[in-house]
Motif scaffolding. Sequence first.
Motif, mmCIF file in Angstrom:
data_model
loop_
_atom_site.group_PDB
_atom_site.id
_atom_site.type_symbol
_atom_site.label_atom_id
_atom_site.label_comp_id
_atom_site.label_asym_id
_atom_site.label_seq_id
_atom_site.Cartn_x
_atom_site.Cartn_y
_atom_site.Cartn_z
ATOM 1 N N LEU A 33 0.820 -1.209 0.000
ATOM 2 C CA LEU A 33 0.000 0.000 0.000
ATOM 3 C C LEU A 33 0.853 1.258 0.000
ATOM 4 C CD1 LEU A 33 -2.693 -1.206 2.554
ATOM 5 C CD2 LEU A 33 -3.135 -0.574 0.165
ATOM 6 N N ILE A 34 1.945 1.247 0.762
ATOM 7 C CA ILE A 34 2.841 2.408 0.814
ATOM 8 C C ILE A 34 3.459 2.668 -0.554
ATOM 9 C CG2 ILE A 34 5.032 3.257 1.757
ATOM 10 C CD1 ILE A 34 4.317 1.720 4.347
ATOM 11 N N GLN A 35 3.879 1.607 -1.211
ATOM 12 C CA GLN A 35 4.571 1.761 -2.489
ATOM 13 C C GLN A 35 3.636 2.148 -3.631
ATOM 14 O OE1 GLN A 35 6.535 -2.093 -2.686
ATOM 15 N NE2 GLN A 35 8.469 -1.177 -2.031
ATOM 16 N N CYS A 36 2.348 1.829 -3.482
ATOM 17 C CA CYS A 36 1.395 2.100 -4.571
ATOM 18 C C CYS A 36 0.540 3.341 -4.344
ATOM 19 C CB CYS A 36 0.474 0.889 -4.759
ATOM 20 S SG CYS A 36 1.321 -0.607 -5.294
ATOM 21 N N ALA A 37 0.637 3.960 -3.170
ATOM 22 C CA ALA A 37 -0.250 5.078 -2.839
ATOM 23 C C ALA A 37 0.040 6.305 -3.693
ATOM 24 C CB ALA A 37 -0.110 5.428 -1.367
ATOM 25 N N ASP A 38 -1.029 7.042 -3.997
ATOM 26 C CA ASP A 38 -0.888 8.326 -4.679
ATOM 27 C C ASP A 38 -0.677 9.469 -3.688
ATOM 28 O OD1 ASP A 38 -1.451 7.368 -7.380
ATOM 29 O OD2 ASP A 38 -3.476 7.020 -6.641
ATOM 30 N N VAL A 39 -1.238 9.301 -2.487
ATOM 31 C CA VAL A 39 -1.117 10.305 -1.432
ATOM 32 C C VAL A 39 -0.810 9.582 -0.125
ATOM 33 C CG1 VAL A 39 -2.225 12.212 -0.206
ATOM 34 C CG2 VAL A 39 -2.863 11.727 -2.578
ATOM 35 N N VAL A 40 0.170 10.079 0.624
ATOM 36 C CA VAL A 40 0.508 9.514 1.925
ATOM 37 C C VAL A 40 0.542 10.627 2.960
ATOM 38 C CG1 VAL A 40 2.181 8.240 3.308
ATOM 39 C CG2 VAL A 40 1.874 7.659 0.889
ATOM 40 N N LEU A 41 -0.324 10.531 3.955
ATOM 41 C CA LEU A 41 -0.308 11.451 5.092
ATOM 42 C C LEU A 41 0.351 10.698 6.235
ATOM 43 C CD1 LEU A 41 -3.012 12.030 3.325
ATOM 44 C CD2 LEU A 41 -3.673 13.435 5.264
ATOM 45 N N HIS A 42 1.514 11.171 6.687
ATOM 46 C CA HIS A 42 2.288 10.376 7.646
ATOM 47 C C HIS A 42 2.564 11.135 8.942
ATOM 48 C CE1 HIS A 42 6.158 12.507 7.046
ATOM 49 N NE2 HIS A 42 5.769 12.641 5.791
ATOM 50 N N ASP A 43 2.717 10.352 9.996
ATOM 51 C CA ASP A 43 3.056 10.890 11.308
ATOM 52 C C ASP A 43 4.523 11.289 11.372
ATOM 53 O OD1 ASP A 43 0.540 10.604 12.308
ATOM 54 O OD2 ASP A 43 0.933 8.773 13.437
ATOM 55 N N ALA A 44 4.859 12.090 12.378
ATOM 56 C CA ALA A 44 6.243 12.534 12.557
ATOM 57 C C ALA A 44 7.147 11.405 13.013
ATOM 58 C CB ALA A 44 6.286 13.674 13.587
ATOM 59 N N LEU A 45 6.585 10.405 13.688
ATOM 60 C CA LEU A 45 7.406 9.343 14.245
ATOM 61 C C LEU A 45 7.625 8.179 13.289
ATOM 62 C CD1 LEU A 45 6.141 9.246 17.941
ATOM 63 C CD2 LEU A 45 8.168 10.354 17.005
ATOM 64 N N VAL A 46 7.110 8.248 12.086
ATOM 65 C CA VAL A 46 7.416 7.220 11.093
ATOM 66 C C VAL A 46 8.870 7.399 10.668
ATOM 67 C CG1 VAL A 46 6.870 6.288 8.820
ATOM 68 C CG2 VAL A 46 5.025 7.113 10.297
ATOM 69 N N SER A 47 9.649 6.331 10.708
ATOM 70 C CA SER A 47 11.085 6.449 10.464
ATOM 71 C C SER A 47 11.398 6.794 9.009
ATOM 72 C CB SER A 47 11.791 5.137 10.840
ATOM 73 O OG SER A 47 11.453 4.108 9.913
ATOM 74 N N GLU A 48 12.546 7.401 8.805
ATOM 75 C CA GLU A 48 12.972 7.775 7.452
ATOM 76 C C GLU A 48 13.134 6.570 6.528
ATOM 77 O OE1 GLU A 48 13.228 10.493 5.694
ATOM 78 O OE2 GLU A 48 12.418 11.663 7.360
ATOM 79 N N PRO A 49 13.681 5.444 7.010
ATOM 80 C CA PRO A 49 13.764 4.279 6.113
ATOM 81 C C PRO A 49 12.406 3.837 5.588
ATOM 82 C CG PRO A 49 15.219 3.973 7.986
ATOM 83 C CD PRO A 49 14.397 5.195 8.291
ATOM 84 N N ILE A 50 11.363 3.979 6.397
ATOM 85 C CA ILE A 50 10.026 3.608 5.938
ATOM 86 C C ILE A 50 9.474 4.671 4.995
ATOM 87 C CG2 ILE A 50 7.631 3.264 6.685
ATOM 88 C CD1 ILE A 50 8.716 1.765 9.091
ATOM 89 N N LEU A 51 9.693 5.929 5.313
ATOM 90 C CA LEU A 51 9.234 7.002 4.426
ATOM 91 C C LEU A 51 9.901 6.905 3.050
ATOM 92 C CD1 LEU A 51 9.179 10.068 6.853
ATOM 93 C CD2 LEU A 51 7.229 8.740 6.028
#
Length: 268
Positions: A33-51
């Motif tokens: 889902l992350i790789q296919c999303a057109d829009v991602v609203l993310h929290d501040a604590l999501v790590s950079e490797p995941i972002l």
Amino acid sequence: MSLISLPNRIGRVAIVGAGPGDPELLTVKALGLIQCADVVLHDALVSEPILSLIHPQAERIAVGKRCGRHSMSQEEINRLLVAKAASGDRSVVRLKGGDPLMFGRGGEEMQALREAGIDYEVVPGVTAATACASYGAIPLTHRTLSRGVTFVTGHGMGGEPIADWHRLALSHHTLVIYMGVARAGSIAAGLMAGGLSAETPVAIVSRASQPQQQVVTGRLAGLEQLAKDPRVQTPAALIVGEVVSLHHSLDWFSADLLGSEVVQQQFG
């Protein structure tokens, strides 16, 4: 057929748990889902490797909340989420640290989407309590030390203090406190007022599963001072109970990192 096959969902939102920070702890579904999303609203604590796994052409919007820092209100986040989902046939992911439904306000976002008539799904993630326990080598339950475990947040709605810590002072039990570092002193005082021994082992596990992970341990009476240790960085969770006494003998993650550093020095 590829390993990850996602149905075409128009106007649908996925509320996705990003886990504690290690990308390898993402579920296969979350990764797709992350790789296919057109829009991602993310929290501040999501790590950079995941972002970094977000598609480079996706619209990436930081909406995260951090203690003591200006951020969007939950109402603003809800409105933005609804607006992005209602604007067309784009796939929208709401990416949240840990698990969306464990102190992550995922339920409030689900309510906002339901009221707007927007379909959604929820993808669970590894929550802080289990990540801190596993990577901190602290069993949450143990037949001779802890017969149960309680997850609780360190403050009430709007950041107000919690006054009934004495009710959580249980023997042969483990207490995991989310977002409790800033109120470590009042938490310790409340638990001791409820009858928990001042000598009860405690730990603060910060940035669980990430290379920057730190585990500091001590006794309940010294929890406030322990929380001031410069090694403690957010996100962090407090663990209170006799199971903490097992950390030093069972630790595997710190030794693993040390071994990696030695290998890099010898062969780098």
